[in-house]
Design an enzyme around this catalytic site. Structure first.
Site, PDB file in Angstrom:
ATOM      1  N   ASN A  80       0.871  -1.177   0.000  1.00  0.00           N
ATOM      2  CA  ASN A  80       0.000   0.000   0.000  1.00  0.00           C
ATOM      3  C   ASN A  80       0.901   1.217   0.000  1.00  0.00           C
ATOM      4  O   ASN A  80       2.089   1.112   0.311  1.00  0.00           O
ATOM      5  CB  ASN A  80      -0.961  -0.013   1.202  1.00  0.00           C
ATOM      6  CG  ASN A  80      -0.271   0.308   2.507  1.00  0.00           C
ATOM      7  OD1 ASN A  80       0.754  -0.286   2.852  1.00  0.00           O
ATOM      8  ND2 ASN A  80      -0.833   1.222   3.265  1.00  0.00           N
ATOM      9  N   HIS A 103       5.510   6.088  -6.279  1.00  0.00           N
ATOM     10  CA  HIS A 103       5.641   4.797  -5.608  1.00  0.00           C
ATOM     11  C   HIS A 103       7.022   4.635  -4.981  1.00  0.00           C
ATOM     12  O   HIS A 103       8.022   5.092  -5.530  1.00  0.00           O
ATOM     13  CB  HIS A 103       5.418   3.654  -6.603  1.00  0.00           C
ATOM     14  CG  HIS A 103       4.002   3.536  -7.053  1.00  0.00           C
ATOM     15  ND1 HIS A 103       3.077   2.777  -6.382  1.00  0.00           N
ATOM     16  CD2 HIS A 103       3.348   4.093  -8.098  1.00  0.00           C
ATOM     17  CE1 HIS A 103       1.914   2.859  -7.001  1.00  0.00           C
ATOM     18  NE2 HIS A 103       2.050   3.652  -8.051  1.00  0.00           N
TER      19      HIS A 103
END
Length: 165
Positions: A14, A25
């Site tokens: 997550n 990310h």
């Protein structure tokens, strides 16, 4: 950041708080994803989190099992993982990457109800997509060094480069 026809779709657990804040990310400085991706041969140089879009040019993408950002993955509930696994499976069926690489074997075990799964290729296939569980690149994962992680990621890269048969 995903598209159809990828060689490998990497799937984090997550978003961490830094990822949520930046939109990139694996953005936390201690996370080893970007160095390991390069060390394993997936990218010709070490990319920065803000260069994540370049992955598409290499046939790679990134997504997450669970969309909710947390400071630590252990803040997620079992049901969040399971629901995330259902959503991820639908995404994978739609995009049909050659490989889904879940970075975190515990996340894979929980999301897909595979309690005995180990690092490496899995029996599970989602549509035409094979699945590989990789070590979590978080700095909190002290069991793996960047070098040992890169060796496992390189095993996946070799499999992804092998012509489908």
């Amino acid at each position: 950041m995903a598209a159809g026809g990828l060689s490998v779709l990497f799937c984090g657990i997550n978003p961490g708080l830094m990822t949520a804040a930046t939109g990139h990310h694996f953005a936390r400085p201690g996370n080893r994803f970007w160095p390991v991706l390069h060390l394993s041969g997936f990218t010709p140089r070490r990319l920065r989190p803000d260069e994540q879009e370049e992955l598409l040019a290499y046939g790679l993408g990134i997504t997450n099992v669970v969309a909710r950002a947390t400071a630590r993955a252990d803040e997620l509930t079992r049901e969040e993982y399971r629901e995330g696994g259902r959503i991820l499976a639908a995404k994978v069926e739609r995009l049909a990457p050659r490989w889904l690489a879940v970075v975190g074997v515990t996340a894979y075990r929980t999301a897909f109800d595979e309690p005995k799964a180990v690092i490496g290729p899995q029996e599970r296939v989602i549509g035409s997509t094979r699945v590989w569980a990789l070590p979590n690149p978080s700095g909190l994962n002290a069991h793996w060094t960047a070098e040992t992680m890169a060796a496992e990621y390189a095993r996946l890269r070799a499999a992804a480069e092998t012509p489908a048969g």
